[in-house]
Write a protein that holds these residues in place. Structure first.
Motif, PDB file in Angstrom:
ATOM      1  N   MET A  95      10.529   8.390   9.511  1.00  0.00           N
ATOM      2  CA  MET A  95       9.934   7.659   8.407  1.00  0.00           C
ATOM      3  C   MET A  95       8.871   8.651   7.871  1.00  0.00           C
ATOM      4  N   ASP A  96       8.678   8.505   6.299  1.00  0.00           N
ATOM      5  CA  ASP A  96       7.675   9.565   5.803  1.00  0.00           C
ATOM      6  C   ASP A  96       6.126   9.052   6.303  1.00  0.00           C
ATOM      7  N   ARG A  97       5.297   9.601   5.568  1.00  0.00           N
ATOM      8  CA  ARG A  97       3.739   9.317   6.049  1.00  0.00           C
ATOM      9  C   ARG A  97       3.562   7.866   5.233  1.00  0.00           C
ATOM     10  N   ASP A  98       4.057   7.390   4.510  1.00  0.00           N
ATOM     11  CA  ASP A  98       3.915   6.084   3.745  1.00  0.00           C
ATOM     12  C   ASP A  98       4.479   4.921   4.768  1.00  0.00           C
ATOM     13  N   GLY A  99       5.461   5.121   5.661  1.00  0.00           N
ATOM     14  CA  GLY A  99       6.197   4.304   6.355  1.00  0.00           C
ATOM     15  C   GLY A  99       7.420   3.829   5.712  1.00  0.00           C
ATOM     16  N   GLN A 100       7.965   4.718   4.865  1.00  0.00           N
ATOM     17  CA  GLN A 100       9.375   4.718   4.266  1.00  0.00           C
ATOM     18  C   GLN A 100      10.666   5.227   5.086  1.00  0.00           C
ATOM     19  N   TRP A 101      11.692   4.637   5.250  1.00  0.00           N
ATOM     20  CA  TRP A 101      12.493   5.367   5.938  1.00  0.00           C
ATOM     21  C   TRP A 101      13.201   6.315   5.221  1.00  0.00           C
ATOM     22  N   VAL A 102      13.369   7.654   5.794  1.00  0.00           N
ATOM     23  CA  VAL A 102      13.850   8.767   5.180  1.00  0.00           C
ATOM     24  C   VAL A 102      15.292   9.039   5.660  1.00  0.00           C
ATOM     25  N   ASP A 103      16.176   9.244   4.707  1.00  0.00           N
ATOM     26  CA  ASP A 103      17.725   9.321   4.702  1.00  0.00           C
ATOM     27  C   ASP A 103      17.947  10.997   4.999  1.00  0.00           C
ATOM     28  N   CYS A 104      17.763  11.330   6.177  1.00  0.00           N
ATOM     29  CA  CYS A 104      18.173  12.896   6.392  1.00  0.00           C
ATOM     30  C   CYS A 104      19.276  12.914   7.678  1.00  0.00           C
ATOM     31  N   ALA A 130       1.786   5.960   9.587  1.00  0.00           N
ATOM     32  CA  ALA A 130       3.042   5.834   8.901  1.00  0.00           C
ATOM     33  C   ALA A 130       3.760   4.560   9.382  1.00  0.00           C
ATOM     34  N   ALA A 131       3.769   4.412  10.563  1.00  0.00           N
ATOM     35  CA  ALA A 131       4.350   3.291  11.445  1.00  0.00           C
ATOM     36  C   ALA A 131       3.708   1.822  11.023  1.00  0.00           C
ATOM     37  N   LEU A 132       2.234   2.046  10.921  1.00  0.00           N
ATOM     38  CA  LEU A 132       1.707   0.817  10.520  1.00  0.00           C
ATOM     39  C   LEU A 132       1.823   0.396   9.010  1.00  0.00           C
ATOM     40  N   GLU A 154     -10.890   3.033   9.586  1.00  0.00           N
ATOM     41  CA  GLU A 154     -11.496   3.536   8.633  1.00  0.00           C
ATOM     42  C   GLU A 154     -10.499   4.074   7.411  1.00  0.00           C
ATOM     43  N   ARG A 155      -9.441   4.504   7.993  1.00  0.00           N
ATOM     44  CA  ARG A 155      -8.409   4.702   7.047  1.00  0.00           C
ATOM     45  C   ARG A 155      -7.665   3.848   6.358  1.00  0.00           C
ATOM     46  N   TRP A 156      -7.474   2.662   7.184  1.00  0.00           N
ATOM     47  CA  TRP A 156      -7.020   1.218   6.351  1.00  0.00           C
ATOM     48  C   TRP A 156      -8.091   0.591   5.503  1.00  0.00           C
ATOM     49  N   SER A 157      -9.365   0.848   5.780  1.00  0.00           N
ATOM     50  CA  SER A 157     -10.246   0.364   4.753  1.00  0.00           C
ATOM     51  C   SER A 157     -10.214   1.416   3.480  1.00  0.00           C
ATOM     52  N   ARG A 158     -10.401   2.525   3.610  1.00  0.00           N
ATOM     53  CA  ARG A 158     -10.464   3.429   2.864  1.00  0.00           C
ATOM     54  C   ARG A 158      -9.254   3.651   1.758  1.00  0.00           C
ATOM     55  N   ASP A 159      -7.944   3.203   2.316  1.00  0.00           N
ATOM     56  CA  ASP A 159      -6.920   3.042   1.621  1.00  0.00           C
ATOM     57  C   ASP A 159      -6.626   1.670   0.992  1.00  0.00           C
ATOM     58  N   GLY A 160      -7.507   0.673   1.291  1.00  0.00           N
ATOM     59  CA  GLY A 160      -7.407  -0.631   0.730  1.00  0.00           C
ATOM     60  C   GLY A 160      -6.284  -1.412   1.351  1.00  0.00           C
ATOM     61  N   LEU A 161      -5.665  -0.812   2.404  1.00  0.00           N
ATOM     62  CA  LEU A 161      -4.544  -1.773   2.909  1.00  0.00           C
ATOM     63  C   LEU A 161      -4.936  -2.997   3.569  1.00  0.00           C
ATOM     64  N   GLY A 162      -4.139  -4.007   3.567  1.00  0.00           N
ATOM     65  CA  GLY A 162      -4.329  -5.192   3.964  1.00  0.00           C
ATOM     66  C   GLY A 162      -5.380  -6.324   3.147  1.00  0.00           C
ATOM     67  N   LYS A 163      -5.630  -5.678   1.980  1.00  0.00           N
ATOM     68  CA  LYS A 163      -6.405  -6.534   1.018  1.00  0.00           C
ATOM     69  C   LYS A 163      -5.321  -7.287   0.073  1.00  0.00           C
ATOM     70  N   GLY A 176      -3.329  -8.470  -2.381  1.00  0.00           N
ATOM     71  CA  GLY A 176      -2.596  -7.687  -3.626  1.00  0.00           C
ATOM     72  C   GLY A 176      -2.183  -6.133  -3.394  1.00  0.00           C
ATOM     73  N   ALA A 177      -2.585  -5.633  -2.315  1.00  0.00           N
ATOM     74  CA  ALA A 177      -2.349  -4.496  -1.559  1.00  0.00           C
ATOM     75  C   ALA A 177      -0.833  -4.413  -1.026  1.00  0.00           C
ATOM     76  N   THR A 178      -0.197  -3.369  -1.007  1.00  0.00           N
ATOM     77  CA  THR A 178       1.095  -3.258  -0.672  1.00  0.00           C
ATOM     78  C   THR A 178       1.068  -2.021   0.088  1.00  0.00           C
ATOM     79  N   THR A 179       2.057  -1.971   1.440  1.00  0.00           N
ATOM     80  CA  THR A 179       2.093  -0.971   2.208  1.00  0.00           C
ATOM     81  C   THR A 179       3.454  -0.052   1.921  1.00  0.00           C
ATOM     82  N   THR A 180       4.277  -0.652   0.939  1.00  0.00           N
ATOM     83  CA  THR A 180       5.590   0.106   0.816  1.00  0.00           C
ATOM     84  C   THR A 180       5.600   0.567  -0.780  1.00  0.00           C
TER      85      THR A 180
END
Length: 83
Positions: free
Chosen positions: A1-10, A46-48, A68-77, A79-83
């Motif tokens: 997976m990439d740093r955003d948690g997306q599956w990488v076709d390699c 990335a897994a999260l 800290e990262r989760w809050s900084r990136d606005g994840l879990g709020k 309307g926020a998306t993780t994909t």
């Protein structure tokens, strides 16, 4: 997976034998990630972000970094998306 948690076709992923993550039942199973090493922080994030972990076992310092990262990136709020 990439740093955003997306599956990488390699080439490596095409050679691996595992559950097909595109099948909903494969992703709905519980997955536990255990992480202590600082070098594993980015792969853990990335897994999260990709929704690959339903349970997490980490040290207190790692938990703080994740939160800290989760809050900084606005994840879990709303309307926020993780994909």
């Amino acid at each position: 997976m990439d740093r955003d948690g997306q599956w990488v076709d390699c080439a490596h992923n095409r050679r691996c034998i595992s559950a097909d993550l595109s099948i909903p039942s494969a992703r709905s199973r519980s997955a536990c990630w255990s992480c202590r090493k600082t070098s594993k922080f980015e792969p853990l994030m990335a897994a999260l972000k990709g929704g690959f972990a339903s349970h997490l076992v980490v040290t207190t310092s790692m938990a703080r970094r994740v939160m800290e990262r989760w809050s900084r990136d606005g994840l879990g709020k709303a309307g926020a998306t993780t994909t």
